[in-house]
Each structure stands twice: as C-alpha cells, then as structure tokens.
Design a protein around this motif. Structure first.
Motif, PDB file in Angstrom:
ATOM      1  N   GLY A  92      51.701 -26.141  66.012  1.00 13.14           N
ATOM      2  CA  GLY A  92      51.476 -26.815  66.779  1.00 13.14           C
ATOM      3  C   GLY A  92      51.788 -28.139  66.257  1.00 13.14           C
ATOM      4  O   GLY A  92      51.780 -29.412  66.725  1.00 13.14           O
ATOM      5  N   GLU A  93      51.640 -28.664  64.613  1.00 18.53           N
ATOM      6  CA  GLU A  93      51.893 -29.614  64.256  1.00 18.53           C
ATOM      7  C   GLU A  93      53.413 -30.995  64.144  1.00 18.53           C
ATOM      8  O   GLU A  93      53.280 -31.753  64.830  1.00 18.53           O
ATOM      9  CB  GLU A  93      51.420 -29.715  62.666  1.00 18.53           C
ATOM     10  N   LEU A  94      53.685 -29.446  64.006  1.00 16.19           N
ATOM     11  CA  LEU A  94      55.834 -30.147  64.092  1.00 16.19           C
ATOM     12  C   LEU A  94      55.701 -30.260  65.853  1.00 16.19           C
ATOM     13  O   LEU A  94      56.418 -31.399  65.806  1.00 16.19           O
ATOM     14  CB  LEU A  94      56.699 -29.157  64.224  1.00 16.19           C
ATOM     15  N   ARG A  95      55.199 -29.402  66.614  1.00 17.31           N
ATOM     16  CA  ARG A  95      55.528 -30.202  68.623  1.00 17.31           C
ATOM     17  C   ARG A  95      54.588 -31.464  68.351  1.00 17.31           C
ATOM     18  O   ARG A  95      55.106 -32.539  69.114  1.00 17.31           O
ATOM     19  CB  ARG A  95      55.043 -29.230  69.124  1.00 17.31           C
ATOM     20  N   LEU A  96      53.142 -31.457  68.304  1.00 14.93           N
ATOM     21  CA  LEU A  96      53.078 -32.947  68.640  1.00 14.93           C
ATOM     22  C   LEU A  96      53.818 -33.929  67.448  1.00 14.93           C
ATOM     23  O   LEU A  96      53.964 -35.024  68.034  1.00 14.93           O
ATOM     24  CB  LEU A  96      51.357 -32.786  67.830  1.00 14.93           C
ATOM     25  N   LEU A  97      53.779 -33.665  66.357  1.00 14.11           N
ATOM     26  CA  LEU A  97      54.173 -34.952  65.560  1.00 14.11           C
ATOM     27  C   LEU A  97      55.333 -35.421  66.342  1.00 14.11           C
ATOM     28  O   LEU A  97      55.912 -37.021  66.363  1.00 14.11           O
ATOM     29  CB  LEU A  97      54.921 -34.296  64.310  1.00 14.11           C
ATOM     30  N   PRO A 108      54.181 -39.912  60.666  1.00 13.21           N
ATOM     31  CA  PRO A 108      55.535 -39.559  59.617  1.00 13.21           C
ATOM     32  C   PRO A 108      56.288 -38.692  60.740  1.00 13.21           C
ATOM     33  O   PRO A 108      56.684 -37.634  61.129  1.00 13.21           O
ATOM     34  CB  PRO A 108      54.801 -38.658  58.262  1.00 13.21           C
ATOM     35  N   LYS A 109      57.759 -38.977  60.467  1.00 10.29           N
ATOM     36  CA  LYS A 109      58.919 -38.459  61.414  1.00 10.29           C
ATOM     37  C   LYS A 109      59.018 -37.317  60.668  1.00 10.29           C
ATOM     38  O   LYS A 109      58.875 -36.549  59.124  1.00 10.29           O
ATOM     39  CB  LYS A 109      60.513 -38.999  59.634  1.00 10.29           C
TER      40      LYS A 109
END
Length: 244
Positions: A92-97, A108-109
């Motif tokens: 969830g966090e990776l997709r949103l970022l 952040p990238k």
C-alpha cells in the motif's frame, strides 16, 4: 495515474520494485547486516525503532522495517495477518509513493519492498531514497524559527496533497522534512512515512482531522522541548497558506 511495479516471487514471499529500480535487488538488500558487510551503512534515525541509511552506487537509501504499534504490538512486534499481497501495508505504501512521486509530489523516491510470508502472517521492509540534505521539522525548529513565508509555504504544500485526496495516517512534525535551498535552489518541504496512507475523496472531515493531528504534534513536541520555535502565529501562517 496508476502505479506500475515489478513483482518478483521469492522463496519466502515477494519483492515489489518500482519501474527504474535495479532488478538485481534480492531479499538480502532488506537486511542491515547486508549493508554492514559492505561498510555501506552511513547513518540511522532512532525513534521507537531504528531506520537505517545506506549507500548504494552513490545513492543514499532509507531502509525501514514495519513494526506494530499500540495494543497489538504487545503481542507481536512485526507480524501482520496475510490476506493477500495487495493488502499488505508495504505494498500500500509503495504504490501510493509510486503514484505521488511520478506526479511530482514532494515525497521520497520509492525503491522497493520485501514481503516475507510465515504461515498466515507476514513481515515487511521498505527501501526509499533519502531526501538529500533534509531534516525533520522538530530538528529544524529546535535550532531556530521559520519566518511567516516558510510557514505559509508548508501550509500550501499540505493543501496540495489534500486536494489530490492524499490521506496521511500520521501527519506530524517529524514526518515533514525541510530540504534547504542549497540543494536544489529553493527550500522544499517533503512529507514522509505513508504507512497506512491512501487516496480518498477530498472532504473537510478527514482533511481537518489531519491538520488537527499536526497541531497536536507541534504542541506535544514543544512540551518535550520548550525552546522549540513554534507559536500560535506560526500555526495561523500555516493555515493561511493552506487556505490560500
């Protein structure tokens, strides 16, 4: 814009990589011991748990493990119930970022996440790029005050996220970074730590709750550090920038 990730099956679970992340990343890269052996640990940030800063091919990355908090953290420090890859907090966090970064938001990238299965549970880690030269607002305000324009700029930054429908589950003073003008020619504010964050339909209810949480965090930090440069006028300037 939807997120586009490379999903790699591993013997113990999955690694999800952002589109331009080196494909040679393996599970070992998510262990601080891997970087220690390379003498590539360049720093750390200690809160409730430690976040590690590592160097890879000239780039500095942040390595963070997912830890449980609250009541559940008393029973298991880092094991979560597995109900599918896309339901994990790391994905969830990776997709949103990934979405926000490609839309040029001040985040952040994102690099990659690692999900390790253990029966009906999972554990996870995330790697993101370190924001060059930045420090969190608590560290910055402990050294001196920001002017009214800086507070308004911060308010406008938060408003941009809210207009996009970005819900930050833990918007606090330590999850806002300030990058000095010397890095890219102008001072920039970044939001970090999007664990449990999501895209929502904008409405005043959750947006105001986000702002209320941020104000409580400033007051809490000032209670711990009375010399922290934060005043009601500063908050009024932030709100003015947010509304503007």
């Amino acid at each position: 814009m939807s997120s586009q990730l490379n999903i790699v099956k591993t013997p113990e679970g999955y690694i999800a990589l952002c589109q331009d992340t080196p494909l040679e990343i393996t599970q070992e890269w998510f262990s601080v011991d891997f970087w220690r052996e390379k003498a590539a640990v360049v720093g750390s940030s200690k809160g409730r748990y430690t976040t590690w800063f590592v160097e890879s091919n000239g780039n500095q990355w942040v390595l963070r493990h997912y830890w449980r908090g609250g009541l559940m953290g008393k029973f298991s420090k880092d094991a979560y119930m597995y109900t599918g890859l896309e339901n994990t907090r790391a994905m969830g966090e990776l997709r949103l970022l990934d979405i926000l970064y490609r839309e040029h938001f001040a985040v952040p990238k994102p690099i990659a996440v690692n999900i390790v299965r253990d029966s009906i549970f999972y554990r996870a880690d995330i790697i993101i790029e370190r924001v060059e030269g930045a420090e969190d607002l608590v560290a910055k305000l402990s050294k001196g005050a920001m002017n009214e324009q800086q507070w308004q700029t911060l308010g406008a930054c938060i408003a941009k996220f809210h207009r996009r429908g970005v819900y930050h589950a833990d918007l606090n003073a330590k999850n806002i970074l300030c990058q000095p003008a010397e890095v890219n020619g102008e001072e920039c504010f970044y939001l970090i730590d999007f664990d449990r964050g999501e895209l929502r339909t904008p409405n005043q209810g959750w947006q105001q709750a986000n702002l209320d949480r941020l104000l409580r965090s400033f007051n809490k930090e000032q209670g711990k550090e009375p010399n922290l440069a934060f005043t009601p006028d500063n908050w009024a300037a932030l709100v003015k920038g947010y509304q503007g």
